[in-house]
Design a protein around this motif. Structure first.
Motif, PDB file in Angstrom:
ATOM      1  N   GLN A 151       1.029  -1.013   0.152  1.00 44.46           N
ATOM      2  CA  GLN A 151       0.003  -0.013  -0.044  1.00 44.46           C
ATOM      3  C   GLN A 151       0.957   1.280  -0.109  1.00 44.46           C
ATOM      4  OE1 GLN A 151      -3.649   0.525   0.045  1.00 44.46           O
ATOM      5  NE2 GLN A 151      -3.366  -1.620  -0.651  1.00 44.46           N
ATOM      6  N   PHE A 152       2.192   1.006   0.486  1.00 46.49           N
ATOM      7  CA  PHE A 152       3.044   2.225   0.627  1.00 46.49           C
ATOM      8  C   PHE A 152       3.779   2.685  -0.559  1.00 46.49           C
ATOM      9  CE2 PHE A 152       6.362   5.011   2.384  1.00 46.49           C
ATOM     10  CZ  PHE A 152       5.642   5.697   3.057  1.00 46.49           C
ATOM     11  N   ARG A 153       3.670   3.675  -1.235  1.00 45.07           N
ATOM     12  CA  ARG A 153       4.668   4.056  -2.189  1.00 45.07           C
ATOM     13  C   ARG A 153       5.582   5.184  -1.954  1.00 45.07           C
ATOM     14  NH1 ARG A 153       3.072  -0.312  -4.656  1.00 45.07           N
ATOM     15  NH2 ARG A 153       1.404  -0.283  -5.708  1.00 45.07           N
ATOM     16  N   PHE A 154       6.809   4.779  -2.259  1.00 42.49           N
ATOM     17  CA  PHE A 154       7.919   6.059  -1.853  1.00 42.49           C
ATOM     18  C   PHE A 154       7.888   6.806  -3.070  1.00 42.49           C
ATOM     19  CE2 PHE A 154       9.317   2.536   1.204  1.00 42.49           C
ATOM     20  CZ  PHE A 154       9.358   2.981   2.233  1.00 42.49           C
ATOM     21  N   GLN A 155       7.999   7.990  -2.558  1.00 33.95           N
ATOM     22  CA  GLN A 155       8.228   9.128  -3.787  1.00 33.95           C
ATOM     23  C   GLN A 155       9.781   9.461  -3.723  1.00 33.95           C
ATOM     24  OE1 GLN A 155       5.708   9.754  -5.869  1.00 33.95           O
ATOM     25  NE2 GLN A 155       4.439   8.278  -4.927  1.00 33.95           N
ATOM     26  N   PRO A 156      10.062  10.124  -5.195  1.00 32.30           N
ATOM     27  CA  PRO A 156      11.509  10.538  -5.175  1.00 32.30           C
ATOM     28  C   PRO A 156      11.516  11.905  -3.852  1.00 32.30           C
ATOM     29  CG  PRO A 156      10.587  10.427  -7.135  1.00 32.30           C
ATOM     30  CD  PRO A 156       9.381  10.215  -6.221  1.00 32.30           C
ATOM     31  N   GLY A 157      12.689  11.826  -3.077  1.00 30.74           N
ATOM     32  CA  GLY A 157      12.918  12.815  -2.235  1.00 30.74           C
ATOM     33  C   GLY A 157      12.345  12.425  -0.563  1.00 30.74           C
ATOM     34  N   ASP A 158      11.462  11.157  -0.611  1.00 24.63           N
ATOM     35  CA  ASP A 158      11.051  10.682   0.544  1.00 24.63           C
ATOM     36  C   ASP A 158      12.244  10.357   1.376  1.00 24.63           C
ATOM     37  OD1 ASP A 158       8.466  11.186   0.004  1.00 24.63           O
ATOM     38  OD2 ASP A 158       7.931   8.999  -0.095  1.00 24.63           O
ATOM     39  N   VAL A 159      11.935  10.533   2.974  1.00 22.67           N
ATOM     40  CA  VAL A 159      12.991  10.153   3.670  1.00 22.67           C
ATOM     41  C   VAL A 159      12.446   8.854   4.514  1.00 22.67           C
ATOM     42  CG1 VAL A 159      14.412  10.724   5.859  1.00 22.67           C
ATOM     43  CG2 VAL A 159      13.739  12.350   4.138  1.00 22.67           C
ATOM     44  N   TYR A 160      13.073   7.880   4.449  1.00 18.31           N
ATOM     45  CA  TYR A 160      12.750   6.597   5.150  1.00 18.31           C
ATOM     46  C   TYR A 160      13.965   6.081   5.809  1.00 18.31           C
ATOM     47  CZ  TYR A 160      14.052   4.487   0.735  1.00 18.31           C
ATOM     48  OH  TYR A 160      14.877   4.103  -0.615  1.00 18.31           O
ATOM     49  N   ALA A 161      13.339   5.127   6.797  1.00 13.06           N
ATOM     50  CA  ALA A 161      14.601   4.422   7.493  1.00 13.06           C
ATOM     51  C   ALA A 161      14.688   2.879   6.937  1.00 13.06           C
ATOM     52  CB  ALA A 161      14.357   4.182   8.985  1.00 13.06           C
ATOM     53  N   PRO A 162      15.897   2.267   7.085  1.00 12.09           N
ATOM     54  CA  PRO A 162      15.895   0.969   6.838  1.00 12.09           C
ATOM     55  C   PRO A 162      15.044   0.196   7.242  1.00 12.09           C
ATOM     56  CG  PRO A 162      18.127   1.802   7.198  1.00 12.09           C
ATOM     57  CD  PRO A 162      17.002   2.613   7.693  1.00 12.09           C
ATOM     58  N   ASN A 163      14.339   0.323   8.309  1.00 14.60           N
ATOM     59  CA  ASN A 163      13.339  -0.634   9.212  1.00 14.60           C
ATOM     60  C   ASN A 163      12.219  -0.583   8.187  1.00 14.60           C
ATOM     61  OD1 ASN A 163      12.193  -1.979  11.120  1.00 14.60           O
ATOM     62  ND2 ASN A 163      11.406  -0.269  11.792  1.00 14.60           N
ATOM     63  N   ASP A 164      11.994   0.590   7.589  1.00 15.85           N
ATOM     64  CA  ASP A 164      10.742   0.645   6.671  1.00 15.85           C
ATOM     65  C   ASP A 164      10.789  -0.399   5.345  1.00 15.85           C
ATOM     66  OD1 ASP A 164       9.792   2.857   8.197  1.00 15.85           O
ATOM     67  OD2 ASP A 164      10.562   4.362   6.757  1.00 15.85           O
ATOM     68  N   LEU A 165      11.805  -0.934   5.163  1.00 13.41           N
ATOM     69  CA  LEU A 165      12.002  -1.892   4.047  1.00 13.41           C
ATOM     70  C   LEU A 165      11.889  -3.165   4.452  1.00 13.41           C
ATOM     71  CD1 LEU A 165      14.633   0.047   2.128  1.00 13.41           C
ATOM     72  CD2 LEU A 165      12.206  -0.099   1.696  1.00 13.41           C
ATOM     73  N   THR A 166      11.648  -3.568   5.660  1.00 19.35           N
ATOM     74  CA  THR A 166      11.599  -5.041   6.334  1.00 19.35           C
ATOM     75  C   THR A 166      10.208  -5.527   6.078  1.00 19.35           C
ATOM     76  OG1 THR A 166      10.717  -4.489   8.350  1.00 19.35           O
ATOM     77  CG2 THR A 166      13.174  -4.445   8.106  1.00 19.35           C
ATOM     78  N   MET A 167      10.283  -6.984   6.090  1.00 17.13           N
ATOM     79  CA  MET A 167       9.216  -7.828   5.591  1.00 17.13           C
ATOM     80  C   MET A 167       8.112  -7.446   6.697  1.00 17.13           C
ATOM     81  SD  MET A 167       9.133  -9.372   2.802  1.00 17.13           S
ATOM     82  CE  MET A 167       7.828 -10.629   3.116  1.00 17.13           C
TER      83      MET A 167
END
Length: 132
Positions: A16-32
């Motif tokens: 459901q979540f789409r990262f946009q160019p310029g978004d700040v995210y943590a490595p934790n956001d990419l976990t299963m």
């Protein structure tokens, strides 16, 4: 990352979540775990009208109900604010437009008499003659 924790293309497409160019995210956001948590955070399948079994279109005479879905300026609220499903959002919008057309719900944010008094006051200040 272990092979069992890699994303499949289908999981990435269904997220459901789409990262946009310029978004700040943590490595934790990419976990299963985060992907699964976001998958469970979807909007509810039912809203108040579904639970009560009411068709919003038939409620065009119910001023109190419709006024909850109209802003103070007389505009129909967005579905983000109402929390309704898209089907019921369209139905409540249609009911509001019906009520405005019939005259049950005012189309302006203020009562017509107040608007008339404001116009008279403005004309007096500008020195224009009154309309009748």
């Amino acid at each position: 990352m272990a092979p069992s924790e890699e994303f499949t293309q289908q999981e990435l497409n269904n997220s459901q979540f789409r990262f946009q160019p310029g978004d700040v995210y943590a490595p934790n956001d990419l976990t299963m775990e985060e992907l699964r948590a976001r998958r469970n955070n979807r909007r509810p399948v039912k809203d108040a009208f579904d639970v009560l079994g009411i068709n919003p279109i038939t409620q065009y005479k119910n001023f109190n109900l419709l006024s909850d879905y109209v802003t103070s300026m007389g505009r129909i609220m967005h579905s983000r604010e109402t929390g309704l499903r898209p089907v019921n959002q369209r139905r409540i919008a249609k009911a509001i437009r019906r009520a405005v057309g019939i005259g049950f719900l005012p189309s302006t944010h203020r009562h017509p008499e107040i608007l008339k008094n404001m116009e008279i006051n403005m004309n007096n200040k500008l020195g224009k003659p009154q309309r009748r």
